[in-house]
Design an enzyme around this catalytic site. Structure first.
Site, PDB file in Angstrom:
ATOM      1  N   SER A 207     -15.714 -14.276   8.464  1.00 45.00           N
ATOM      2  CA  SER A 207     -15.009 -12.995   8.575  1.00 45.00           C
ATOM      3  C   SER A 207     -14.708 -12.665  10.031  1.00 45.00           C
ATOM      4  O   SER A 207     -14.060 -11.670  10.323  1.00 45.00           O
ATOM      5  CB  SER A 207     -15.837 -11.866   7.947  1.00 45.00           C
ATOM      6  OG  SER A 207     -17.120 -11.812   8.550  1.00 45.00           O
TER       7      SER A 207
ATOM      8  N   HIS B 164      15.356  19.299  -8.477  1.00 47.58           N
ATOM      9  CA  HIS B 164      16.056  18.205  -9.177  1.00 47.58           C
ATOM     10  C   HIS B 164      17.102  17.537  -8.271  1.00 47.58           C
ATOM     11  O   HIS B 164      18.078  16.979  -8.769  1.00 47.58           O
ATOM     12  CB  HIS B 164      16.749  18.694 -10.453  1.00 47.58           C
ATOM     13  CG  HIS B 164      15.884  19.555 -11.327  1.00 47.58           C
ATOM     14  ND1 HIS B 164      15.151  19.056 -12.373  1.00 47.58           N
ATOM     15  CD2 HIS B 164      15.620  20.879 -11.284  1.00 47.58           C
ATOM     16  CE1 HIS B 164      14.484  20.047 -12.955  1.00 47.58           C
ATOM     17  NE2 HIS B 164      14.744  21.160 -12.313  1.00 47.58           N
TER      18      HIS B 164
ATOM     19  N   SER C 240      24.109  -2.380  11.415  1.00 46.73           N
ATOM     20  CA  SER C 240      24.229  -3.463  10.451  1.00 46.73           C
ATOM     21  C   SER C 240      24.864  -4.644  11.165  1.00 46.73           C
ATOM     22  O   SER C 240      25.657  -4.478  12.091  1.00 46.73           O
ATOM     23  CB  SER C 240      25.105  -3.015   9.284  1.00 46.73           C
ATOM     24  OG  SER C 240      25.737  -4.131   8.695  1.00 46.73           O
TER      25      SER C 240
ATOM     26  N   LYS D  46      27.690   1.454  10.503  1.00 47.80           N
ATOM     27  CA  LYS D  46      26.390   1.836   9.963  1.00 47.80           C
ATOM     28  C   LYS D  46      25.415   2.325  11.012  1.00 47.80           C
ATOM     29  O   LYS D  46      25.411   1.916  12.153  1.00 47.80           O
ATOM     30  CB  LYS D  46      25.770   0.638   9.240  1.00 47.80           C
ATOM     31  CG  LYS D  46      26.551   0.275   8.012  1.00 47.80           C
ATOM     32  CD  LYS D  46      26.125   1.080   6.836  1.00 47.80           C
ATOM     33  CE  LYS D  46      25.249   0.193   6.043  1.00 47.80           C
ATOM     34  NZ  LYS D  46      24.670   0.581   4.900  1.00 47.80           N
TER      35      LYS D  46
ATOM     36  N   GLU E 102      12.867   4.191   6.092  1.00 52.21           N
ATOM     37  CA  GLU E 102      12.756   3.326   4.905  1.00 52.21           C
ATOM     38  C   GLU E 102      11.471   2.505   4.942  1.00 52.21           C
ATOM     39  O   GLU E 102      10.780   2.350   3.938  1.00 52.21           O
ATOM     40  CB  GLU E 102      13.957   2.379   4.837  1.00 52.21           C
ATOM     41  CG  GLU E 102      15.272   3.073   4.527  1.00 52.21           C
ATOM     42  CD  GLU E 102      16.441   2.121   4.729  1.00 52.21           C
ATOM     43  OE1 GLU E 102      16.833   1.463   3.760  1.00 52.21           O
ATOM     44  OE2 GLU E 102      16.945   2.021   5.861  1.00 52.21           O
TER      45      GLU E 102
ATOM     46  N   TYR F 144     -26.331  -5.425  -2.131  1.00 56.84           N
ATOM     47  CA  TYR F 144     -25.294  -6.105  -1.361  1.00 56.84           C
ATOM     48  C   TYR F 144     -24.835  -7.343  -2.117  1.00 56.84           C
ATOM     49  O   TYR F 144     -25.636  -8.115  -2.642  1.00 56.84           O
ATOM     50  CB  TYR F 144     -25.797  -6.509   0.041  1.00 56.84           C
ATOM     51  CG  TYR F 144     -24.699  -7.229   0.828  1.00 56.84           C
ATOM     52  CD1 TYR F 144     -23.774  -6.509   1.575  1.00 56.84           C
ATOM     53  CD2 TYR F 144     -24.569  -8.620   0.766  1.00 56.84           C
ATOM     54  CE1 TYR F 144     -22.744  -7.159   2.249  1.00 56.84           C
ATOM     55  CE2 TYR F 144     -23.533  -9.271   1.438  1.00 56.84           C
ATOM     56  CZ  TYR F 144     -22.631  -8.540   2.172  1.00 56.84           C
ATOM     57  OH  TYR F 144     -21.615  -9.171   2.830  1.00 56.84           O
TER      58      TYR F 144
END
Ligand code: ARG
Length: 458
Positions: A27, A160, A281, A287, A294, A321
């Site tokens: 780890s 809505h 773009s 664009k 996003e 554990y």
């Protein structure tokens, strides 16, 4: 990562672990992120052992000096991490013993990696989530600043995703400020359960040495100590709580992102995205994409995934554990990086967003968001609300036919719709007035907004 011959040998056979097993069980490639907490915990443990006369004060001083030397090596980048030593605890102990000599082998007295890793990770999760709280406060400050600057800006409020009633842009921004404030409060409350010292539980049953977990907890500025050794080494609900808090933060960020994405679309045009936070773009020259918003919306997925992943790891685990628990760290590390960066990006973006009042005003008019005002106006003049509602609906149809706002309808047309509509209706149909009249507690009225700003600033 280099495998080294001097590894602390834990393999069950003298032939050592199969290379695949080393790769599978190690780890250290990620838990080395916890080195500060591990070294602080070990120093506190060494001092406590001396205070309890388990080791001598000189030995404790040598251990502390050695641990500080290891810390320097790690921070300067000269420390050599070895996968053969499995995890960060054994890497650090190996180097400590190289530097400090045989006394290094005394550090693990009365301790197990089971309570050691629980301590390290509790400190780490607490430290990181405290950082999230600070980032949330910065985000709230930007939202409140923006609300203050846009207190007079009126926009349609949606239900809505249909235009409903006029609201101040400030009210919309402050809605998010309250969500993030609850997120920060939730983390602060969780810290009282996260920052609890499990050291002294040892492997699972406590220790034959006269340990003093309270002293360790005090040195590490912790908020309590474990009560049950088995619980202390097997519980990971402190991580789950942090991952749940992270999920809510990301969910709130994703909603804000969605609003930003919609507002930045030319179809709405309510805001202009700062150049520094949007992208072009490769083919469409016009664009201006809201990629940062996003991605924030999209990154919600991996954080929910981390929560679900660890919940699944924990399900049905027998006491106490189990090595399964090692799967807690990567989920949290990824979540930490995601949450912290998302909060920073959103704070930066919001600070530079430019609102476009003309577009908002156009949407107010085209959305007939003052239709409720007209219905209320008639109802206040004694018209039964259902009749008033129908008359206002007729006015909307009329305005839609003429491609104008309700407020642009000629007086005779309005009167034809309902004889009780008089000249004073202009005032009622005014969007600013509609907002100003909503001074009910928590409403969008200017006084209510100022009260919210004052409360959030505190
Ligand atoms: N790397 C381990 C973990 O993260 C540390 C504890 C190992 N304990 C053990 N008994 N093998 O859980």
């Amino acid at each position: 990562m280099t495998g080294k011959g001097a590894a602390l040998a834990l393999a069950r056979s003298s032939r050592g672990a199969h290379p695949l097993v080393e790769e599978f069980t190690q780890s250290v490639s990620y838990d080395r992120a916890l080195y500060r907490q591990d070294i602080a915990g070990s120093k506190a443990h060494a001092r406590m052992l001396a205070a309890q006369s388990v080791i001598s004060p000189d030995e404790a001083a040598m251990l502390v000096r050695g641990l500080d030397a290891v810390l320097d090596e790690i921070e300067s980048g000269s420390f050599v991490w070895s996968a053969a030593d499995e995890d960060l605890h054994m890497n650090i102990e190996r180097r400590l013993t190289e530097l400090a000599g045989d006394v290094g082998k005394k550090l693990h007295t009365g301790r197990s990696r089971n309570d050691q890793v629980a301590l390290d990770f509790r400190l780490f999760v607490s430290d990181r989530t405290r950082d999230w709280q600070a980032l949330l406060r910065a985000l709230i400050a930007v939202l409140v600043d923006s609300a203050e600057r846009h207190a007079d800006l009126i926009m349609p409020g949606f239900t809505h995703l249909q235009p409903g009633q006029p609201v101040s842009a400030a009210q919309h921004l402050l809605a998010y400020a309250w969500m993030f404030r609850r997120d920060a409060e939730r983390l602060a409350e969780a810290d009282g359960r996260i920052r609890v010292c499990p050291l002294g539980a040892a492997a699972l049953a406590g220790s034959t040495f006269p340990l003093d977990p309270r002293a360790v907890a005090a040195e590490l500025d912790m908020r309590g100590v474990f009560r049950n050794s088995m619980d202390a080494v097997s519980d990971r609900d402190f991580v789950l709580e942090a991952l749940f808090c992270a999920s809510l933060i990301m969910m709130h960020l994703s909603r804000l992102s969605e609003d930003i994405i919609l507002w930045a679309s030319p179809a709405f045009g309510f805001i202009r995205l700062p150049d520094a936070y949007s992208t072009g773009s490769s083919i469409m020259p016009q664009k201006r994409n809201p990629d940062t918003a996003e991605l924030t919306r999209g990154k919600c997925g991996r954080v929910y995934g981390a929560l679900l992943s660890l919940l699944t790891v924990m399900k049905g685990l027998p006491m106490t554990y189990n090595r399964d628990l090692q799967e807690d760290k990567e989920q949290f590390l990824d979540t930490d990086a995601t949450v912290a960066l998302s909060l920073r990006v959103m704070t930066g973006l919001l600070g530079e967003v430019v609102f476009v009042p003309e577009k908002m005003h156009e949407a107010l008019r085209k959305g007939f968001v003052n239709a409720t005002e007209l219905a209320d106006y008639l109802a206040a003049r004694g018209v039964p609300f259902r009749d008033a509602y129908r008359a206002a609906g007729k006015a909307v149809d009329e305005a839609a036919g003429r491609a104008c706002g309700l407020e642009d309808l000629p007086a005779d047309v309005l009167q034809g719709i309902h004889p009780l509509i008089a000249d004073d209706v202009r005032d009622v149909l005014n969007y600013e007035r509609a907002v100003a009249r909503r001074e009910s507690p928590g409403g969008t009225g200017p006084l209510s907004v100022q009260r919210q700003i004052a409360e959030l600033r505190r």
